[in-house]
Motif scaffolding. Structure first.
Motif, PDB file in Angstrom:
ATOM      1  N   LEU A 186       0.849  -1.190   0.000  1.00 41.57           N
ATOM      2  CA  LEU A 186       0.000   0.000   0.000  1.00 41.57           C
ATOM      3  C   LEU A 186       0.887   1.243   0.000  1.00 41.57           C
ATOM      4  O   LEU A 186       1.853   1.318   0.748  1.00 41.57           O
ATOM      5  CB  LEU A 186      -0.900   0.029   1.248  1.00 41.57           C
ATOM      6  N   ILE A 187       0.557   2.188  -0.872  1.00 47.23           N
ATOM      7  CA  ILE A 187       1.210   3.495  -0.868  1.00 47.23           C
ATOM      8  C   ILE A 187       0.101   4.541  -0.940  1.00 47.23           C
ATOM      9  O   ILE A 187      -0.649   4.583  -1.912  1.00 47.23           O
ATOM     10  CB  ILE A 187       2.184   3.658  -2.044  1.00 47.23           C
ATOM     11  N   LYS A 188       0.004   5.361   0.085  1.00 47.82           N
ATOM     12  CA  LYS A 188      -1.088   6.332   0.171  1.00 47.82           C
ATOM     13  C   LYS A 188      -0.526   7.732   0.405  1.00 47.82           C
ATOM     14  O   LYS A 188       0.286   7.934   1.298  1.00 47.82           O
ATOM     15  CB  LYS A 188      -2.040   5.953   1.308  1.00 47.82           C
ATOM     16  N   GLU A 189      -0.988   8.663  -0.415  1.00 46.71           N
ATOM     17  CA  GLU A 189      -0.588  10.057  -0.240  1.00 46.71           C
ATOM     18  C   GLU A 189      -1.410  10.662   0.898  1.00 46.71           C
ATOM     19  O   GLU A 189      -2.632  10.705   0.838  1.00 46.71           O
ATOM     20  CB  GLU A 189      -0.833  10.822  -1.542  1.00 46.71           C
ATOM     21  N   GLU A 190      -0.721  11.127   1.939  1.00 48.92           N
ATOM     22  CA  GLU A 190      -1.415  11.655   3.109  1.00 48.92           C
ATOM     23  C   GLU A 190      -1.619  13.164   3.039  1.00 48.92           C
ATOM     24  O   GLU A 190      -2.664  13.674   3.446  1.00 48.92           O
ATOM     25  CB  GLU A 190      -0.632  11.303   4.378  1.00 48.92           C
ATOM     26  N   GLU A 191      -0.617  13.889   2.545  1.00 51.82           N
ATOM     27  CA  GLU A 191      -0.728  15.345   2.533  1.00 51.82           C
ATOM     28  C   GLU A 191       0.192  15.923   1.474  1.00 51.82           C
ATOM     29  O   GLU A 191       1.333  15.487   1.310  1.00 51.82           O
ATOM     30  CB  GLU A 191      -0.354  15.915   3.904  1.00 51.82           C
ATOM     31  N   THR A 192      -0.298  16.908   0.738  1.00 53.01           N
ATOM     32  CA  THR A 192       0.524  17.655  -0.206  1.00 53.01           C
ATOM     33  C   THR A 192       0.293  19.147   0.025  1.00 53.01           C
ATOM     34  O   THR A 192      -0.816  19.569   0.339  1.00 53.01           O
ATOM     35  CB  THR A 192       0.173  17.318  -1.667  1.00 53.01           C
ATOM     36  N   LYS A 193       1.361  19.912  -0.130  1.00 51.73           N
ATOM     37  CA  LYS A 193       1.273  21.365   0.044  1.00 51.73           C
ATOM     38  C   LYS A 193       2.050  22.036  -1.078  1.00 51.73           C
ATOM     39  O   LYS A 193       3.065  21.513  -1.546  1.00 51.73           O
ATOM     40  CB  LYS A 193       1.855  21.792   1.398  1.00 51.73           C
ATOM     41  N   GLU A 194       1.563  23.199  -1.480  1.00 49.07           N
ATOM     42  CA  GLU A 194       2.244  24.017  -2.475  1.00 49.07           C
ATOM     43  C   GLU A 194       2.226  25.464  -2.000  1.00 49.07           C
ATOM     44  O   GLU A 194       1.226  25.927  -1.457  1.00 49.07           O
ATOM     45  CB  GLU A 194       1.562  23.916  -3.844  1.00 49.07           C
ATOM     46  N   TRP A 195       3.324  26.164  -2.228  1.00 50.51           N
ATOM     47  CA  TRP A 195       3.349  27.576  -1.867  1.00 50.51           C
ATOM     48  C   TRP A 195       4.381  28.294  -2.739  1.00 50.51           C
ATOM     49  O   TRP A 195       5.272  27.693  -3.318  1.00 50.51           O
ATOM     50  CB  TRP A 195       3.667  27.756  -0.388  1.00 50.51           C
ATOM     51  N   GLY A 196       4.195  29.630  -2.807  1.00 46.44           N
ATOM     52  CA  GLY A 196       5.088  30.441  -3.624  1.00 46.44           C
ATOM     53  C   GLY A 196       4.809  30.241  -5.103  1.00 46.44           C
ATOM     54  O   GLY A 196       3.889  29.531  -5.510  1.00 46.44           O
ATOM     55  N   GLY A 197       5.617  30.879  -5.916  1.00 46.20           N
ATOM     56  CA  GLY A 197       5.502  30.709  -7.357  1.00 46.20           C
ATOM     57  C   GLY A 197       4.412  31.567  -7.967  1.00 46.20           C
ATOM     58  O   GLY A 197       3.481  31.995  -7.296  1.00 46.20           O
ATOM     59  N   HIS A 198       4.534  31.818  -9.265  1.00 46.48           N
ATOM     60  CA  HIS A 198       3.550  32.570 -10.032  1.00 46.48           C
ATOM     61  C   HIS A 198       3.132  31.735 -11.231  1.00 46.48           C
ATOM     62  O   HIS A 198       3.966  31.202 -11.945  1.00 46.48           O
ATOM     63  CB  HIS A 198       4.127  33.904 -10.538  1.00 46.48           C
ATOM     64  N   ILE A 199       1.811  31.615 -11.436  1.00 48.69           N
ATOM     65  CA  ILE A 199       1.304  30.983 -12.638  1.00 48.69           C
ATOM     66  C   ILE A 199       1.223  32.049 -13.733  1.00 48.69           C
ATOM     67  O   ILE A 199       1.245  33.244 -13.468  1.00 48.69           O
ATOM     68  CB  ILE A 199      -0.085  30.354 -12.374  1.00 48.69           C
ATOM     69  N   ASP A 200       1.145  31.599 -14.977  1.00 44.22           N
ATOM     70  CA  ASP A 200       1.086  32.516 -16.116  1.00 44.22           C
ATOM     71  C   ASP A 200       0.037  33.596 -15.897  1.00 44.22           C
ATOM     72  O   ASP A 200      -1.142  33.316 -15.743  1.00 44.22           O
ATOM     73  CB  ASP A 200       0.764  31.724 -17.384  1.00 44.22           C
ATOM     74  N   SER A 201       0.472  34.844 -15.823  1.00 39.91           N
ATOM     75  CA  SER A 201      -0.439  35.960 -15.577  1.00 39.91           C
ATOM     76  C   SER A 201       0.186  37.224 -16.129  1.00 39.91           C
ATOM     77  O   SER A 201       1.406  37.391 -16.123  1.00 39.91           O
ATOM     78  CB  SER A 201      -0.702  36.117 -14.081  1.00 39.91           C
ATOM     79  N   HIS A 202      -0.652  38.130 -16.619  1.00 41.04           N
ATOM     80  CA  HIS A 202      -0.146  39.393 -17.138  1.00 41.04           C
ATOM     81  C   HIS A 202       0.080  40.406 -16.025  1.00 41.04           C
ATOM     82  O   HIS A 202       0.604  41.481 -16.272  1.00 41.04           O
ATOM     83  CB  HIS A 202      -1.127  39.978 -18.161  1.00 41.04           C
TER      84      HIS A 202
END
Length: 244
Positions: A186-202
Protein backbone atom coordinates in the motif's frame (compact mmCIF):
# COMPACT_ATOMS: atom_id res chain seq x y z
CA UNK A 1 4.26 20.53 41.26
CA UNK A 2 4.26 17.49 39.00
CA UNK A 3 7.14 17.25 36.50
CA UNK A 4 6.21 18.11 32.88
CA UNK A 5 5.12 15.20 30.75
CA UNK A 6 7.78 13.94 28.33
CA UNK A 7 7.21 14.87 24.66
CA UNK A 8 5.35 12.34 22.56
CA UNK A 9 7.54 10.16 20.36
CA UNK A 10 6.91 10.33 16.63
CA UNK A 11 6.54 6.89 15.09
CA UNK A 12 7.84 6.80 11.53
CA UNK A 13 7.96 3.01 11.11
CA UNK A 14 6.33 -0.03 12.67
CA UNK A 15 6.98 -3.73 12.20
CA UNK A 16 3.90 -5.92 12.46
CA UNK A 17 4.60 -8.90 14.74
CA UNK A 18 4.69 -12.34 13.17
CA UNK A 19 1.39 -14.26 13.59
CA UNK A 20 1.40 -17.06 16.14
CA UNK A 21 1.30 -20.54 14.57
CA UNK A 22 -1.79 -22.70 15.20
CA UNK A 23 -0.94 -25.78 17.32
CA UNK A 24 -1.27 -29.18 15.63
CA UNK A 25 -4.65 -30.79 15.89
CA UNK A 26 -6.43 -27.54 16.63
CA UNK A 27 -8.77 -25.97 14.12
CA UNK A 28 -8.20 -22.37 13.11
CA UNK A 29 -7.29 -20.09 10.25
CA UNK A 30 -4.04 -20.91 8.47
CA UNK A 31 -1.01 -19.04 9.76
CA UNK A 32 0.08 -16.12 7.60
CA UNK A 33 3.72 -16.15 6.61
CA UNK A 34 3.83 -12.49 5.55
CA UNK A 35 4.69 -9.67 7.87
CA UNK A 36 4.51 -5.97 7.16
CA UNK A 37 6.38 -2.78 7.88
CA UNK A 38 4.40 0.46 8.05
CA UNK A 39 6.39 3.58 7.19
CA UNK A 40 5.69 7.26 6.61
CA UNK A 41 8.00 9.50 4.61
CA UNK A 42 8.07 12.94 3.04
CA UNK A 43 9.86 15.16 0.56
CA UNK A 44 10.08 18.86 -0.27
CA UNK A 45 11.23 20.26 -3.62
CA UNK A 46 11.33 23.63 -5.35
CA UNK A 47 11.31 24.80 -8.96
CA UNK A 48 12.52 28.10 -10.37
CA UNK A 49 10.25 29.87 -12.84
CA UNK A 50 10.62 28.63 -16.42
CA UNK A 51 9.28 31.71 -18.23
CA UNK A 52 9.72 35.49 -18.11
CA UNK A 53 7.58 38.14 -19.79
CA UNK A 54 9.02 41.53 -20.72
CA UNK A 55 6.85 44.43 -21.92
CA UNK A 56 8.24 47.26 -24.07
CA UNK A 57 6.31 50.49 -24.75
CA UNK A 58 6.84 52.83 -27.68
CA UNK A 59 5.11 56.07 -28.60
CA UNK A 60 5.34 58.92 -31.08
CA UNK A 61 3.32 62.13 -31.53
CA UNK A 62 3.62 63.99 -34.82
CA UNK A 63 1.67 66.55 -36.79
CA UNK A 64 1.47 64.10 -39.72
CA UNK A 65 -0.13 60.69 -39.25
CA UNK A 66 2.38 58.95 -41.51
CA UNK A 67 5.32 60.35 -39.57
CA UNK A 68 3.92 59.09 -36.25
CA UNK A 69 3.32 55.63 -37.70
CA UNK A 70 6.74 55.50 -39.34
CA UNK A 71 8.58 56.46 -36.15
CA UNK A 72 7.05 53.62 -34.16
CA UNK A 73 7.20 51.14 -37.06
CA UNK A 74 10.98 51.51 -37.44
CA UNK A 75 11.54 50.75 -33.77
CA UNK A 76 9.15 47.78 -33.87
CA UNK A 77 11.08 46.32 -36.80
CA UNK A 78 14.36 46.75 -34.94
CA UNK A 79 12.99 45.05 -31.80
CA UNK A 80 11.69 42.11 -33.88
CA UNK A 81 15.08 41.84 -35.63
CA UNK A 82 17.01 41.72 -32.33
CA UNK A 83 14.61 39.12 -30.88
CA UNK A 84 14.97 36.85 -33.94
CA UNK A 85 18.73 37.33 -33.89
CA UNK A 86 18.83 36.08 -30.29
CA UNK A 87 16.75 33.00 -31.14
CA UNK A 88 13.39 34.09 -29.72
CA UNK A 89 10.56 32.25 -31.58
CA UNK A 90 8.26 34.57 -33.51
CA UNK A 91 5.19 33.19 -31.72
CA UNK A 92 6.66 34.38 -28.40
CA UNK A 93 6.32 38.02 -29.45
CA UNK A 94 3.01 39.90 -29.35
CA UNK A 95 2.53 43.46 -30.63
CA UNK A 96 -0.42 45.71 -29.76
CA UNK A 97 -0.82 49.07 -31.53
CA UNK A 98 -3.05 52.06 -30.79
CA UNK A 99 -3.44 55.09 -33.08
CA UNK A 100 -5.28 58.21 -31.94
CA UNK A 101 -5.76 61.91 -32.65
CA UNK A 102 -4.66 64.27 -29.85
CA UNK A 103 -5.67 67.88 -30.49
CA UNK A 104 -3.87 68.86 -33.73
CA UNK A 105 -1.42 65.92 -33.66
CA UNK A 106 -1.46 62.20 -34.28
CA UNK A 107 -0.26 59.77 -31.62
CA UNK A 108 0.96 56.24 -32.29
CA UNK A 109 1.52 53.89 -29.35
CA UNK A 110 2.66 50.27 -29.32
CA UNK A 111 3.34 47.59 -26.72
CA UNK A 112 5.56 44.59 -27.39
CA UNK A 113 5.36 41.55 -25.08
CA UNK A 114 8.18 39.04 -25.41
CA UNK A 115 8.20 35.70 -23.56
CA UNK A 116 11.59 34.20 -22.79
CA UNK A 117 12.48 30.69 -21.66
CA UNK A 118 16.20 31.55 -21.59
CA UNK A 119 16.83 34.29 -19.02
CA UNK A 120 20.34 34.93 -20.33
CA UNK A 121 18.93 35.77 -23.76
CA UNK A 122 16.36 37.99 -22.09
CA UNK A 123 19.08 40.08 -20.44
CA UNK A 124 21.04 40.31 -23.71
CA UNK A 125 17.99 41.53 -25.64
CA UNK A 126 16.96 44.09 -23.01
CA UNK A 127 20.49 45.45 -22.59
CA UNK A 128 20.95 45.82 -26.35
CA UNK A 129 17.61 47.56 -26.83
CA UNK A 130 18.34 50.03 -24.03
CA UNK A 131 21.76 50.71 -25.55
CA UNK A 132 20.46 51.25 -29.10
CA UNK A 133 17.04 52.82 -28.52
CA UNK A 134 17.66 54.69 -25.27
CA UNK A 135 14.70 56.59 -23.85
CA UNK A 136 12.59 56.04 -26.98
CA UNK A 137 11.59 52.67 -25.53
CA UNK A 138 10.37 51.88 -22.02
CA UNK A 139 11.15 48.34 -20.81
CA UNK A 140 9.27 47.03 -17.79
CA UNK A 141 10.98 44.75 -15.25
CA UNK A 142 10.58 41.07 -16.22
CA UNK A 143 7.68 39.10 -14.76
CA UNK A 144 8.75 35.53 -13.92
CA UNK A 145 6.22 32.72 -13.81
CA UNK A 146 5.64 28.97 -14.25
CA UNK A 147 3.87 27.27 -17.09
CA UNK A 148 1.20 24.71 -16.00
CA UNK A 149 3.49 21.96 -17.33
CA UNK A 150 6.29 23.06 -14.99
CA UNK A 151 3.97 22.96 -11.96
CA UNK A 152 2.69 19.49 -12.94
CA UNK A 153 6.29 18.28 -13.22
CA UNK A 154 7.08 19.62 -9.74
CA UNK A 155 4.02 17.84 -8.29
CA UNK A 156 5.03 14.52 -9.85
CA UNK A 157 8.66 14.82 -8.79
CA UNK A 158 7.88 15.60 -5.15
CA UNK A 159 5.49 12.61 -4.91
CA UNK A 160 7.98 10.25 -6.54
CA UNK A 161 10.73 11.54 -4.25
CA UNK A 162 8.54 11.07 -1.17
CA UNK A 163 7.81 7.46 -2.17
CA UNK A 164 11.52 6.83 -2.74
CA UNK A 165 12.39 8.30 0.67
CA UNK A 166 9.71 6.14 2.28
CA UNK A 167 11.04 2.98 0.65
CA UNK A 168 14.60 3.76 1.78
CA UNK A 169 13.33 4.32 5.31
CA UNK A 170 11.57 0.94 5.21
CA UNK A 171 14.78 -0.70 3.99
CA UNK A 172 16.72 0.85 6.87
CA UNK A 173 14.17 -0.40 9.40
CA UNK A 174 14.21 -3.92 7.98
CA UNK A 175 18.00 -3.97 7.86
CA UNK A 176 18.08 -2.88 11.50
CA UNK A 177 16.06 -5.97 12.45
CA UNK A 178 17.84 -8.29 10.02
CA UNK A 179 14.84 -8.52 7.72
CA UNK A 180 14.51 -8.33 3.94
CA UNK A 181 12.13 -5.79 2.43
CA UNK A 182 9.56 -7.10 -0.02
CA UNK A 183 7.09 -5.52 -2.43
CA UNK A 184 4.87 -2.55 -1.52
CA UNK A 185 1.37 -3.53 -0.40
CA UNK A 186 0.00 0.00 0.00
CA UNK A 187 1.21 3.49 -0.87
CA UNK A 188 -1.09 6.33 0.17
CA UNK A 189 -0.59 10.06 -0.24
CA UNK A 190 -1.42 11.66 3.11
CA UNK A 191 -0.73 15.34 2.53
CA UNK A 192 0.52 17.65 -0.21
CA UNK A 193 1.27 21.37 0.04
CA UNK A 194 2.24 24.02 -2.47
CA UNK A 195 3.35 27.58 -1.87
CA UNK A 196 5.09 30.44 -3.62
CA UNK A 197 5.50 30.71 -7.36
CA UNK A 198 3.55 32.57 -10.03
CA UNK A 199 1.30 30.98 -12.64
CA UNK A 200 1.09 32.52 -16.12
CA UNK A 201 -0.44 35.96 -15.58
CA UNK A 202 -0.15 39.39 -17.14
CA UNK A 203 -0.15 40.99 -13.69
CA UNK A 204 3.01 41.35 -11.65
CA UNK A 205 2.87 42.36 -8.01
CA UNK A 206 6.64 42.53 -7.53
CA UNK A 207 8.25 45.76 -6.46
CA UNK A 208 10.21 47.62 -9.15
CA UNK A 209 13.19 47.94 -6.81
CA UNK A 210 13.84 44.19 -6.68
CA UNK A 211 16.91 42.73 -8.35
CA UNK A 212 16.66 40.06 -11.03
CA UNK A 213 17.68 37.30 -8.62
CA UNK A 214 15.18 38.51 -6.01
CA UNK A 215 12.40 38.35 -8.59
CA UNK A 216 13.38 34.82 -9.55
CA UNK A 217 13.54 33.80 -5.90
CA UNK A 218 10.12 35.27 -5.15
CA UNK A 219 8.63 33.44 -8.13
CA UNK A 220 10.14 30.07 -7.12
CA UNK A 221 7.49 27.42 -6.44
CA UNK A 222 7.70 24.95 -3.54
CA UNK A 223 5.87 21.67 -2.94
CA UNK A 224 5.90 19.05 -0.21
CA UNK A 225 4.37 15.59 0.00
CA UNK A 226 3.92 13.07 2.81
CA UNK A 227 3.04 9.44 2.08
CA UNK A 228 2.20 6.37 4.13
CA UNK A 229 3.32 2.98 2.86
CA UNK A 230 3.02 -0.66 3.83
CA UNK A 231 5.71 -3.06 2.59
CA UNK A 232 5.90 -6.81 2.74
CA UNK A 233 8.68 -8.34 4.85
CA UNK A 234 10.17 -11.38 3.15
CA UNK A 235 11.89 -12.74 6.22
CA UNK A 236 15.36 -12.75 7.67
CA UNK A 237 18.24 -11.94 5.37
CA UNK A 238 20.23 -14.97 4.26
CA UNK A 239 23.74 -13.87 5.08
CA UNK A 240 25.21 -17.11 3.80
CA UNK A 241 23.81 -16.51 0.32
CA UNK A 242 25.21 -12.98 0.38
CA UNK A 243 28.71 -14.36 0.94
CA UNK A 244 28.46 -16.81 -1.94
Amino acid sequence: MAPPAPPLSRIFAELDPAPSPVPEGRLGPPALSEREVHVSGSAELSARPDRARVSLRLSSRKEAAAAARSSVSRRLQYIAHIARQRGVPEENTTVTEDFSRVENTYQMEAEVCIIFSDFGKMQDVCNLLIEKLGTSVTISPPHFYHTPEAIDTLRRQVCVTAVGNTRRKAQEVCRLFGQALGKPLLIKEEETKEWGGHIDSHLSHSADSQTLQERIQNATAHASCRVFAVFEIKGKENRRNKLL
